[in-house]
Motif scaffolding. Structure first.
Motif, PDB file in Angstrom:
ATOM      1  N   CYS A  57     -10.634   0.038   4.137  1.00  0.00           N
ATOM      2  CA  CYS A  57      -9.136  -0.095   3.758  1.00  0.00           C
ATOM      3  C   CYS A  57      -8.434   1.361   3.509  1.00  0.00           C
ATOM      4  O   CYS A  57      -9.308   1.956   2.927  1.00  0.00           O
ATOM      5  N   LEU A  58      -7.403   1.506   4.002  1.00  0.00           N
ATOM      6  CA  LEU A  58      -6.742   2.878   3.647  1.00  0.00           C
ATOM      7  C   LEU A  58      -6.587   2.952   2.314  1.00  0.00           C
ATOM      8  O   LEU A  58      -6.552   4.380   2.037  1.00  0.00           O
ATOM      9  N   HIS A  64      -6.646  -9.921   5.443  1.00  0.00           N
ATOM     10  CA  HIS A  64      -6.784  -8.593   4.698  1.00  0.00           C
ATOM     11  C   HIS A  64      -5.408  -8.029   4.185  1.00  0.00           C
ATOM     12  O   HIS A  64      -5.240  -7.909   3.075  1.00  0.00           O
ATOM     13  N   GLU A  65      -4.487  -7.909   5.143  1.00  0.00           N
ATOM     14  CA  GLU A  65      -3.213  -7.577   4.707  1.00  0.00           C
ATOM     15  C   GLU A  65      -2.457  -8.440   4.036  1.00  0.00           C
ATOM     16  O   GLU A  65      -1.686  -8.115   3.159  1.00  0.00           O
ATOM     17  N   HIS A 120      -3.162  -8.060   0.361  1.00  0.00           N
ATOM     18  CA  HIS A 120      -2.528  -7.152  -0.336  1.00  0.00           C
ATOM     19  C   HIS A 120      -0.999  -7.476  -0.929  1.00  0.00           C
ATOM     20  O   HIS A 120      -0.889  -7.099  -1.894  1.00  0.00           O
ATOM     21  N   GLN A 145       0.794  -1.252  -0.132  1.00  0.00           N
ATOM     22  CA  GLN A 145      -0.001  -0.057   0.100  1.00  0.00           C
ATOM     23  C   GLN A 145       0.808   1.183  -0.022  1.00  0.00           C
ATOM     24  O   GLN A 145       0.375   2.484  -0.149  1.00  0.00           O
TER      25      GLN A 145
HETATM   26 NI    NI Z   1      -6.412  -2.781   3.298  1.00  0.00          NI
END
Ligand code: NI
Length: 167
Positions: free
Chosen positions: A91-92, A133-134, A137, A51
């Motif tokens: 999510c950021l 979730h991470e 990514h 990210q």
């Molecule tokens: Ni995220």
């Protein structure tokens, strides 16, 4: 320490598959400190290196209320999963969008710590969701990809509009 810019969906760089960290050194520890600062500042409960446009297998997570539970995972792997839970995720990289995703209820995780030592732990509930979730990514997957094509298009439209307004 430094705040790192966070890539926004649908930036194609979010779909890069991250590479394993070959050596846990000071550069990696500095990156982790910067990622943690960026996550806390956002604020968020998890951030993957993908990210911040660093395509190495590193995530930071803190699901505590008072920033006391920082977990830094290097080359993390889920080695067992069981059960199912549906949780509303955000999510950021997808600001302002929240939707339900189905994931394993419990996971067992293996990773390296900041000294390069291997460790394992069990996670359930919110922590298990966050880990899954991470780790997605790191494989180039953003949570909205679990949603219908219609919803994904709506989200892209909404974020494009927002980008125009803030640009
Ligand atoms: Ni995220």
């Amino acid at each position: 320490m430094a705040l790192l810019p966070i890539l926004r969906y649908p930036d194609p760089r979010l779909h890069t598959k991250a590479q394993p960290v070959a050596k846990v050194d000071d550069a990696i520890r500095t990156l982790i400190a910067d990622m943690a600062e960026t996550m806390y500042e956002a604020p968020g409960i998890g951030l993957a290196a993908s990210q911040v446009n660093v395509h190495q297998r590193i995530v930071v997570i803190d699901v505590s209320e008072d920033k006391s539970g920082l977990l830094a995972l290097i080359n993390p792997e889920i080695i067992e999963r069981s059960g199912e839970q549906v949780c509303e995720e955000g999510c950021l990289s997808v600001p302002g969008i929240y939707d339900k995703v189905s994931r394993a209820e419990k996971v067992r995780v293996r990773a390296l710590n900041q000294q390069g030592e291997r460790f394992e732990f069990d996670a359930e509930g919110l922590l298990a969701v966050c880990v899954q979730h991470e780790l997605d990514h790191l494989d180039g997957k953003v949570f909205v990809e679990y949603l219908s094509a219609l919803k994904q298009n709506r989200i892209k439209g909404k974020l494009a509009k927002k980008a125009r307004i803030t640009a």
